[in-house]
Scaffold this motif. Sequence first.
Motif, PDB file in Angstrom:
ATOM      1  N   VAL A 126       0.825  -1.212   0.000  1.00  0.00           N
ATOM      2  CA  VAL A 126       0.000   0.000   0.000  1.00  0.00           C
ATOM      3  C   VAL A 126       0.859   1.262   0.000  1.00  0.00           C
ATOM      4  O   VAL A 126       0.384   2.353   0.287  1.00  0.00           O
ATOM      5  CB  VAL A 126      -1.004   0.024   1.176  1.00  0.00           C
ATOM      6  CG1 VAL A 126      -2.017  -1.102   1.030  1.00  0.00           C
ATOM      7  CG2 VAL A 126      -0.306  -0.020   2.519  1.00  0.00           C
ATOM      8  N   GLY A 127       2.148   1.108  -0.331  1.00  0.00           N
ATOM      9  CA  GLY A 127       3.015   2.265  -0.504  1.00  0.00           C
ATOM     10  C   GLY A 127       3.560   2.871   0.771  1.00  0.00           C
ATOM     11  O   GLY A 127       3.966   4.030   0.776  1.00  0.00           O
ATOM     12  N   LEU A 128       3.574   2.121   1.856  1.00  0.00           N
ATOM     13  CA  LEU A 128       4.124   2.626   3.117  1.00  0.00           C
ATOM     14  C   LEU A 128       5.221   1.673   3.600  1.00  0.00           C
ATOM     15  O   LEU A 128       5.165   1.136   4.696  1.00  0.00           O
ATOM     16  CB  LEU A 128       3.018   2.783   4.166  1.00  0.00           C
ATOM     17  CG  LEU A 128       1.946   3.812   3.836  1.00  0.00           C
ATOM     18  CD1 LEU A 128       0.810   3.740   4.843  1.00  0.00           C
ATOM     19  CD2 LEU A 128       2.534   5.208   3.788  1.00  0.00           C
ATOM     20  N   GLN A 149      -2.680  11.612  14.202  1.00  0.00           N
ATOM     21  CA  GLN A 149      -1.802  11.423  13.043  1.00  0.00           C
ATOM     22  C   GLN A 149      -1.958  10.031  12.441  1.00  0.00           C
ATOM     23  O   GLN A 149      -1.609   9.041  13.076  1.00  0.00           O
ATOM     24  CB  GLN A 149      -0.336  11.648  13.445  1.00  0.00           C
ATOM     25  CG  GLN A 149      -0.005  13.059  13.787  1.00  0.00           C
ATOM     26  CD  GLN A 149      -0.263  13.986  12.621  1.00  0.00           C
ATOM     27  OE1 GLN A 149       0.038  13.676  11.465  1.00  0.00           O
ATOM     28  NE2 GLN A 149      -0.868  15.114  12.918  1.00  0.00           N
ATOM     29  N   PRO A 150      -2.437   9.933  11.214  1.00  0.00           N
ATOM     30  CA  PRO A 150      -2.639   8.613  10.613  1.00  0.00           C
ATOM     31  C   PRO A 150      -1.343   7.845  10.348  1.00  0.00           C
ATOM     32  O   PRO A 150      -1.362   6.620  10.297  1.00  0.00           O
ATOM     33  CB  PRO A 150      -3.374   8.912   9.307  1.00  0.00           C
ATOM     34  CG  PRO A 150      -3.150  10.350   9.040  1.00  0.00           C
ATOM     35  CD  PRO A 150      -2.896  11.019  10.349  1.00  0.00           C
ATOM     36  N   LEU A 151      -0.220   8.527  10.193  1.00  0.00           N
ATOM     37  CA  LEU A 151       1.045   7.836   9.943  1.00  0.00           C
ATOM     38  C   LEU A 151       1.632   7.224  11.208  1.00  0.00           C
ATOM     39  O   LEU A 151       2.494   6.352  11.133  1.00  0.00           O
ATOM     40  CB  LEU A 151       2.064   8.792   9.317  1.00  0.00           C
ATOM     41  CG  LEU A 151       1.701   9.351   7.941  1.00  0.00           C
ATOM     42  CD1 LEU A 151       2.779  10.325   7.478  1.00  0.00           C
ATOM     43  CD2 LEU A 151       1.505   8.242   6.927  1.00  0.00           C
ATOM     44  N   VAL A 152       1.180   7.684  12.380  1.00  0.00           N
ATOM     45  CA  VAL A 152       1.681   7.153  13.648  1.00  0.00           C
ATOM     46  C   VAL A 152       0.892   5.889  13.986  1.00  0.00           C
ATOM     47  O   VAL A 152      -0.289   5.949  14.312  1.00  0.00           O
ATOM     48  CB  VAL A 152       1.574   8.198  14.778  1.00  0.00           C
ATOM     49  CG1 VAL A 152       1.986   7.589  16.113  1.00  0.00           C
ATOM     50  CG2 VAL A 152       2.426   9.422  14.460  1.00  0.00           C
ATOM     51  N   LEU A 153       1.571   4.759  13.892  1.00  0.00           N
ATOM     52  CA  LEU A 153       0.924   3.478  14.177  1.00  0.00           C
ATOM     53  C   LEU A 153       0.794   3.244  15.671  1.00  0.00           C
ATOM     54  O   LEU A 153      -0.214   2.741  16.146  1.00  0.00           O
ATOM     55  CB  LEU A 153       1.730   2.329  13.563  1.00  0.00           C
ATOM     56  CG  LEU A 153       1.970   2.378  12.058  1.00  0.00           C
ATOM     57  CD1 LEU A 153       2.838   1.200  11.639  1.00  0.00           C
ATOM     58  CD2 LEU A 153       0.666   2.398  11.304  1.00  0.00           C
ATOM     59  N   ASP A 154       1.866   3.566  16.403  1.00  0.00           N
ATOM     60  CA  ASP A 154       1.893   3.368  17.845  1.00  0.00           C
ATOM     61  C   ASP A 154       2.612   4.544  18.480  1.00  0.00           C
ATOM     62  O   ASP A 154       3.558   5.086  17.908  1.00  0.00           O
ATOM     63  CB  ASP A 154       2.653   2.082  18.226  1.00  0.00           C
ATOM     64  CG  ASP A 154       1.983   0.823  17.714  1.00  0.00           C
ATOM     65  OD1 ASP A 154       0.795   0.630  18.028  1.00  0.00           O
ATOM     66  OD2 ASP A 154       2.648   0.046  17.012  1.00  0.00           O
ATOM     67  N   ASP A 187      10.707  10.318  26.496  1.00  0.00           N
ATOM     68  CA  ASP A 187       9.359  10.341  27.063  1.00  0.00           C
ATOM     69  C   ASP A 187       8.422   9.449  26.259  1.00  0.00           C
ATOM     70  O   ASP A 187       7.545   8.795  26.818  1.00  0.00           O
ATOM     71  CB  ASP A 187       8.817  11.774  27.091  1.00  0.00           C
ATOM     72  CG  ASP A 187       9.611  12.663  28.017  1.00  0.00           C
ATOM     73  OD1 ASP A 187       9.931  12.216  29.135  1.00  0.00           O
ATOM     74  OD2 ASP A 187       9.923  13.800  27.621  1.00  0.00           O
ATOM     75  N   TYR A 188       8.591   9.440  24.937  1.00  0.00           N
ATOM     76  CA  TYR A 188       7.721   8.669  24.046  1.00  0.00           C
ATOM     77  C   TYR A 188       8.553   7.994  22.976  1.00  0.00           C
ATOM     78  O   TYR A 188       9.613   8.492  22.585  1.00  0.00           O
ATOM     79  CB  TYR A 188       6.699   9.579  23.341  1.00  0.00           C
ATOM     80  CG  TYR A 188       5.658  10.132  24.257  1.00  0.00           C
ATOM     81  CD1 TYR A 188       4.474   9.443  24.499  1.00  0.00           C
ATOM     82  CD2 TYR A 188       5.842  11.355  24.901  1.00  0.00           C
ATOM     83  CE1 TYR A 188       3.511   9.951  25.351  1.00  0.00           C
ATOM     84  CE2 TYR A 188       4.882  11.864  25.755  1.00  0.00           C
ATOM     85  CZ  TYR A 188       3.724  11.156  25.973  1.00  0.00           C
ATOM     86  OH  TYR A 188       2.776  11.649  26.821  1.00  0.00           O
ATOM     87  N   PHE A 189       8.034   6.873  22.488  1.00  0.00           N
ATOM     88  CA  PHE A 189       8.533   6.276  21.264  1.00  0.00           C
ATOM     89  C   PHE A 189       7.371   6.177  20.293  1.00  0.00           C
ATOM     90  O   PHE A 189       6.267   5.750  20.654  1.00  0.00           O
ATOM     91  CB  PHE A 189       9.129   4.879  21.496  1.00  0.00           C
ATOM     92  CG  PHE A 189      10.622   4.897  21.554  1.00  0.00           C
ATOM     93  CD1 PHE A 189      11.377   4.930  20.390  1.00  0.00           C
ATOM     94  CD2 PHE A 189      11.277   4.901  22.767  1.00  0.00           C
ATOM     95  CE1 PHE A 189      12.755   4.971  20.433  1.00  0.00           C
ATOM     96  CE2 PHE A 189      12.645   4.935  22.834  1.00  0.00           C
ATOM     97  CZ  PHE A 189      13.399   4.972  21.666  1.00  0.00           C
ATOM     98  N   LEU A 190       7.623   6.589  19.057  1.00  0.00           N
ATOM     99  CA  LEU A 190       6.629   6.528  17.999  1.00  0.00           C
ATOM    100  C   LEU A 190       7.031   5.460  16.992  1.00  0.00           C
ATOM    101  O   LEU A 190       8.214   5.305  16.686  1.00  0.00           O
ATOM    102  CB  LEU A 190       6.546   7.866  17.258  1.00  0.00           C
ATOM    103  CG  LEU A 190       6.319   9.122  18.079  1.00  0.00           C
ATOM    104  CD1 LEU A 190       6.323  10.341  17.166  1.00  0.00           C
ATOM    105  CD2 LEU A 190       5.029   9.025  18.858  1.00  0.00           C
ATOM    106  N   LYS A 191       6.039   4.770  16.478  1.00  0.00           N
ATOM    107  CA  LYS A 191       6.230   3.832  15.368  1.00  0.00           C
ATOM    108  C   LYS A 191       5.452   4.432  14.211  1.00  0.00           C
ATOM    109  O   LYS A 191       4.229   4.601  14.304  1.00  0.00           O
ATOM    110  CB  LYS A 191       5.693   2.454  15.753  1.00  0.00           C
ATOM    111  CG  LYS A 191       5.876   1.386  14.697  1.00  0.00           C
ATOM    112  CD  LYS A 191       5.371   0.060  15.245  1.00  0.00           C
ATOM    113  CE  LYS A 191       5.321  -1.001  14.188  1.00  0.00           C
ATOM    114  NZ  LYS A 191       4.733  -2.244  14.729  1.00  0.00           N
ATOM    115  N   ILE A 192       6.163   4.760  13.143  1.00  0.00           N
ATOM    116  CA  ILE A 192       5.585   5.526  12.038  1.00  0.00           C
ATOM    117  C   ILE A 192       5.810   4.770  10.730  1.00  0.00           C
ATOM    118  O   ILE A 192       6.891   4.228  10.497  1.00  0.00           O
ATOM    119  CB  ILE A 192       6.263   6.918  11.946  1.00  0.00           C
ATOM    120  CG1 ILE A 192       6.062   7.674  13.259  1.00  0.00           C
ATOM    121  CG2 ILE A 192       5.739   7.713  10.767  1.00  0.00           C
ATOM    122  CD1 ILE A 192       6.910   8.927  13.372  1.00  0.00           C
TER     123      ILE A 192
END
Length: 153
Positions: free
Chosen positions: A63-65, A92-97, A106-111
């Motif tokens: 799906v191109g991601l 944010q739709p690109l942020v999965l977790d 403080d945070y970890f993002l999965k993008i």
Amino acid sequence: MEDCLDKTDRQILRLLQNNGRMHNAELADKVQVSPATCHRRVQRLFDEGYISSVRATVNASRVGLGMLVLVGIVLERTPDSFALFEAAMAAQPLVLDCYLVAGDFDYFLKIRVRDMEHFDQFHADVLSTLPSVRQTRTFFVVRSVAEAKEYSF
């Protein structure tokens, strides 16, 4: 709450987490109960919160991601910085977790993004515009070694 799970419930959970599309009749056969009993048990597992959802795992590359990025975030310490950051990431739709963590960040993002340019745009348009973000550290995933493991219980 875990004490409420018997051997059959645990079998149902293991089977469904491996294949959420399994038909009730097949599931009932595998756990050796009637289809009606199996349906009642599955419904109870949903009702009691043991199963929170059933969903498809989409092939991100198709799906191109295809690029997975992990970002460590350090925030300024203000009374509302954490709540504002969490609200922004949830939108944010690109942020999965988005995980609140202990340690250096403080945070970890999965993008998930298309490519480096797409991430650069996300960073410029989103992450760098949030007033409470003091520091980011970005990690580009080269290869996934293990993901979406089943719970063992």
